[in-house]
Enzyme design. Sequence first.
Site, mmCIF file in Angstrom:
data_model
loop_
_atom_site.group_PDB
_atom_site.id
_atom_site.type_symbol
_atom_site.label_atom_id
_atom_site.label_comp_id
_atom_site.label_asym_id
_atom_site.label_seq_id
_atom_site.Cartn_x
_atom_site.Cartn_y
_atom_site.Cartn_z
ATOM 1 N N GLU A 1 0.747 -1.373 -0.160
ATOM 2 C CA GLU A 1 0.249 0.027 -0.078
ATOM 3 C C GLU A 1 0.737 1.219 0.016
ATOM 4 O O GLU A 1 0.714 2.139 0.975
ATOM 5 C CB GLU A 1 -0.988 -0.092 1.263
ATOM 6 C CG GLU A 1 -1.848 -1.062 1.171
ATOM 7 C CD GLU A 1 -3.014 -1.081 2.390
ATOM 8 O OE1 GLU A 1 -2.967 0.032 3.145
ATOM 9 O OE2 GLU A 1 -3.706 -1.991 2.173
ATOM 10 N N GLU B 1 -5.028 -8.727 1.149
ATOM 11 C CA GLU B 1 -5.521 -8.573 2.251
ATOM 12 C C GLU B 1 -7.020 -8.316 2.428
ATOM 13 O O GLU B 1 -7.550 -7.761 1.309
ATOM 14 C CB GLU B 1 -5.272 -7.121 3.251
ATOM 15 C CG GLU B 1 -3.633 -7.171 3.703
ATOM 16 C CD GLU B 1 -3.269 -5.884 4.196
ATOM 17 O OE1 GLU B 1 -3.986 -5.245 4.599
ATOM 18 O OE2 GLU B 1 -2.033 -5.480 4.292
HETATM 19 C C1 GCO Z 1 -3.088 -2.235 5.312
HETATM 20 C C2 GCO Z 1 -2.346 -2.810 6.241
HETATM 21 C C3 GCO Z 1 -2.800 -3.602 7.513
HETATM 22 C C4 GCO Z 1 -3.805 -3.024 8.372
HETATM 23 C C5 GCO Z 1 -5.086 -3.395 7.741
HETATM 24 C C6 GCO Z 1 -6.400 -2.905 8.342
HETATM 25 O O1 GCO Z 1 -2.163 -2.701 4.409
HETATM 26 O O2 GCO Z 1 -3.937 -1.462 5.371
HETATM 27 O O3 GCO Z 1 -1.547 -3.809 5.558
HETATM 28 O O4 GCO Z 1 -1.557 -3.183 8.206
HETATM 29 O O5 GCO Z 1 -3.665 -3.452 9.602
HETATM 30 O O6 GCO Z 1 -5.332 -2.694 6.630
HETATM 31 O O7 GCO Z 1 -6.529 -1.599 8.402
#
Ligand code: GCO
Length: 457
Positions: free
Chosen positions: A167, A365
């Site tokens: 991200e 994710e």
């Molecule tokens: C993300 C993050 C995570 C967060 C999850 C929840 O990539 O945004 O990898 O670290 O914990 O998204 O907000």
Amino acid sequence: MSLTHRFPDGFQWGTATSAYQIEGAVDADGRGASIWDTFCRAPGRVLGGDTGDVACDHYHRLEGDLDLMSRLGIQTYRFSVAWPRVIPKGRGPVSEAGLDFYRRLVDGLLERGIAPLVTLFHWDLPQALDDEGGWLSRDTVDAYVDYAALVAEALGDRVPSFTTFNEPWCSAFLGYASGDHAPGHTDAGEAFRVAHHLNLAHARAVSALRCVLPSSAAISLTLNVHQVYPASDDPADRRATEHVDLISNRIFLDPALGHGYPDALVDTTRTITDWSFVEAGDIGALHAPIDGLGINYYTSALIADPASPAGRQAHLAWPGTTKAVSLAPDGELTGIGWRITPGALTDLLRRIAADAPTMPLTIHENGAAYDVAVIDGLVDDTVRIRYLDAHLRALHDAITAGVDVRGYMLWSFLDNFEWAWGYSQRFGIVHVDFDTLARTPKASADWYAGVIAANGL
Ligand code: GCO
């Protein structure tokens, strides 16, 4: 048992975490400080003054955590390497003890038949590099490429897949525009410079990794492509939505797919940045073919022009711009307050497949925060199961429509340090008691084990 939703043969079921969110042990074995160690210590930055100092203490509980993963039948584990653990100052001397932790982690996964998927950067930039300008400086790009090659040399013989950045939008726009994440700057112009440096670092690292890794290695980039819809049919809201798509999505997607920056992106940001940080030769250097895209998806947003009738309702600022806002979430929300919109995942995957028809996609994710207590040793998080079930159905819809999705990494394995939210938001399928550090698999963990065993719903 008959399945209503069978996934393709070979579909990879996994789970995801990141280093700073679970490891703790911030001073162990010569680890250097990261920008998140610093940010957590600045008053008012993280809810409750929480820090990652101990987190889940995964660094010291590695074997037990891997055993638990193995009992659930996890097939792929996506984790991140902490740059300051392996190169404490960001460049220069390497910590063999730090690298050894990841060697043990990889070996432990392979012994249990779990495939490692390594994220090289999940936001924990070495503080020493931030002291010299962090991602605002092109020198950090060089340091990252060297770090990526080092990790690939250490682990590449046993790790089939690497993803360069998690991200980058968050690093650039939450780190430098909204200030919600480390290093906490609030300058939209900086966010665009950082985005460009992250894109360059990604592309140059891909080339460096190709020189080190076996030809079978899969290299990806992980993006939280925002699924955004206009809040109304008002042309102003449509324009605001396109603006958000350009500055939040296409700014990363287009270069990664070999198209450079779209002219419309440069046009729509004229009042924010002159793009003078793009140097001769950079656009060509941005193109480095990848083997797949990791997609992180949690929610969707309704976008409006701040002056339109829709935009004058309750809304949130959109990081990096004053030309668009997102409507305050309503309807059914998760514990962290995000809208539950599984159909938007189908839309998102179809959109990406339309842009990049031959690019394999993997969900890196997806998950939800809910705070469900342990009662008599059980955590009945049916709410999370409902969220996950709906999103897997939506994912299946995309696959049925022809989108090439290869796997699903559930966020997250353990309850953990949720950045600016501290420990207040629990995303895990395994409950962690942050006083005793005891692990208790939730009902969702058993449910997920069943999904994996059946390869479907
Ligand atoms: C993300 C993050 C995570 C967060 C999850 C929840 O990539 O945004 O990898 O670290 O914990 O998204 O907000």
